[in-house]
Scaffold this motif. Sequence first.
Motif, mmCIF file in Angstrom:
data_model
loop_
_atom_site.group_PDB
_atom_site.id
_atom_site.type_symbol
_atom_site.label_atom_id
_atom_site.label_comp_id
_atom_site.label_asym_id
_atom_site.label_seq_id
_atom_site.Cartn_x
_atom_site.Cartn_y
_atom_site.Cartn_z
ATOM 1 N N SER A 6 0.804 -1.150 0.139
ATOM 2 C CA SER A 6 0.093 0.109 -0.053
ATOM 3 C C SER A 6 0.956 1.151 0.037
ATOM 4 O O SER A 6 1.869 1.246 0.618
ATOM 5 N N THR A 7 0.361 2.209 -0.585
ATOM 6 C CA THR A 7 1.255 3.378 -0.632
ATOM 7 C C THR A 7 0.932 4.190 0.617
ATOM 8 O O THR A 7 -0.211 3.867 1.597
ATOM 9 N N PRO A 8 1.724 5.244 1.050
ATOM 10 C CA PRO A 8 1.410 6.377 2.278
ATOM 11 C C PRO A 8 0.034 6.675 1.955
ATOM 12 O O PRO A 8 -0.490 6.911 1.008
ATOM 13 N N VAL A 9 -0.611 7.336 3.025
ATOM 14 C CA VAL A 9 -2.069 8.003 2.739
ATOM 15 C C VAL A 9 -1.299 9.536 2.224
ATOM 16 O O VAL A 9 -0.539 9.942 2.698
ATOM 17 N N PHE A 10 -2.012 10.007 1.215
ATOM 18 C CA PHE A 10 -1.719 10.994 0.632
ATOM 19 C C PHE A 10 -2.806 11.967 0.787
ATOM 20 O O PHE A 10 -4.002 11.744 0.731
ATOM 21 N N ASP A 11 -2.631 13.397 0.774
ATOM 22 C CA ASP A 11 -3.764 14.283 0.868
ATOM 23 C C ASP A 11 -3.566 15.207 -0.398
ATOM 24 O O ASP A 11 -2.851 15.024 -1.280
ATOM 25 N N GLN A 12 -4.496 16.145 -0.629
ATOM 26 C CA GLN A 12 -4.540 17.036 -1.785
ATOM 27 C C GLN A 12 -3.147 17.805 -2.209
ATOM 28 O O GLN A 12 -3.043 18.034 -3.100
ATOM 29 N N ASP A 13 -2.454 17.805 -1.121
ATOM 30 C CA ASP A 13 -1.174 18.818 -1.108
ATOM 31 C C ASP A 13 -0.047 17.689 -1.224
ATOM 32 O O ASP A 13 0.966 17.964 -1.872
ATOM 33 N N SER A 14 -0.082 16.448 -0.800
ATOM 34 C CA SER A 14 1.136 15.417 -0.909
ATOM 35 C C SER A 14 0.921 14.605 -2.013
ATOM 36 O O SER A 14 1.805 13.719 -2.167
ATOM 37 N N LEU A 15 -0.258 14.495 -2.528
ATOM 38 C CA LEU A 15 -0.321 13.708 -3.795
ATOM 39 C C LEU A 15 0.572 13.881 -4.846
ATOM 40 O O LEU A 15 0.581 14.867 -5.299
ATOM 41 N N PRO A 16 1.476 12.853 -4.949
ATOM 42 C CA PRO A 16 2.629 12.923 -5.989
ATOM 43 C C PRO A 16 2.104 13.318 -7.471
ATOM 44 O O PRO A 16 1.240 12.841 -7.879
ATOM 45 N N ALA A 17 2.848 14.242 -8.243
ATOM 46 C CA ALA A 17 2.722 14.379 -9.562
ATOM 47 C C ALA A 17 2.606 13.168 -10.276
ATOM 48 O O ALA A 17 1.599 13.206 -11.233
ATOM 49 N N GLN A 35 -7.467 -1.791 -13.399
ATOM 50 C CA GLN A 35 -7.183 -3.199 -14.109
ATOM 51 C C GLN A 35 -5.507 -3.248 -14.457
ATOM 52 O O GLN A 35 -4.892 -2.091 -14.532
ATOM 53 N N PRO A 36 -4.831 -4.281 -14.653
ATOM 54 C CA PRO A 36 -3.423 -4.405 -14.749
ATOM 55 C C PRO A 36 -3.425 -3.428 -16.198
ATOM 56 O O PRO A 36 -3.988 -3.701 -17.085
ATOM 57 N N GLN A 37 -2.228 -2.591 -16.069
ATOM 58 C CA GLN A 37 -1.809 -1.813 -17.307
ATOM 59 C C GLN A 37 -3.068 -1.067 -17.784
ATOM 60 O O GLN A 37 -2.951 -0.391 -19.042
ATOM 61 N N GLN A 38 -3.864 -0.575 -16.921
ATOM 62 C CA GLN A 38 -4.967 0.311 -17.406
ATOM 63 C C GLN A 38 -4.376 1.717 -17.414
ATOM 64 O O GLN A 38 -4.293 2.278 -15.930
ATOM 65 N N PRO A 39 -4.204 2.515 -18.266
ATOM 66 C CA PRO A 39 -3.854 3.925 -18.193
ATOM 67 C C PRO A 39 -4.820 4.854 -17.406
ATOM 68 O O PRO A 39 -6.237 4.646 -17.925
ATOM 69 N N HIS A 40 -4.446 5.774 -16.506
ATOM 70 C CA HIS A 40 -5.453 6.477 -15.535
ATOM 71 C C HIS A 40 -4.537 7.615 -15.018
ATOM 72 O O HIS A 40 -3.265 7.761 -14.952
ATOM 73 N N PHE A 41 -5.270 8.585 -14.503
ATOM 74 C CA PHE A 41 -4.826 9.575 -13.417
ATOM 75 C C PHE A 41 -5.886 9.958 -12.597
ATOM 76 O O PHE A 41 -7.118 9.867 -12.628
ATOM 77 N N VAL A 42 -5.447 10.803 -11.393
ATOM 78 C CA VAL A 42 -6.484 11.018 -10.517
ATOM 79 C C VAL A 42 -5.938 12.649 -10.190
ATOM 80 O O VAL A 42 -5.164 13.065 -10.437
ATOM 81 N N THR A 43 -7.298 13.305 -9.870
ATOM 82 C CA THR A 43 -7.171 14.584 -9.707
ATOM 83 C C THR A 43 -8.051 14.910 -8.222
ATOM 84 O O THR A 43 -9.477 14.535 -8.298
ATOM 85 N N PRO A 44 -7.522 15.656 -7.246
ATOM 86 C CA PRO A 44 -8.345 15.990 -6.093
ATOM 87 C C PRO A 44 -9.454 16.805 -6.531
ATOM 88 O O PRO A 44 -9.279 17.626 -7.214
ATOM 89 N N VAL A 45 -10.754 16.706 -5.967
ATOM 90 C CA VAL A 45 -11.772 17.456 -6.136
ATOM 91 C C VAL A 45 -11.658 18.566 -4.994
ATOM 92 O O VAL A 45 -12.049 19.868 -5.455
#
Length: 92
Positions: free
Chosen positions: A9-20, A65-75
């Motif tokens: 598991s990753t560390p817990v990230f918030d809207q500021d620490s979410l890696p680029a 899913q494995p190898q599924q391209p994606h990204f995330v954006t804090p709301v």
Amino acid sequence: MSEPGPYRSTPVFDQDSLPAALRARHDTKAGVWGVIRVLEGELKLTYLDPASEVILTPAQPGLIQPQQPHFVTPVDAMKMQVDFWDQAPPGF
């Protein structure tokens, strides 16, 4: 035999620490599933192939899913963590 679970598991990230790297297009390796768990607030998950978006909340995790391209954006203010599985996680 043990219950299946995430192997990392990753560390817990918030809207500021979410890696680029998570805010830009990326994917998991072959044979690796990701479960994005929002602990507080909301997070937008954008899938690139096929293209779609979903808002993740504490009650609505996101499956990668494995190898599924994606990204995330804090709301807004949020906390999230990613669990990595070497098999399809139960419940999806």
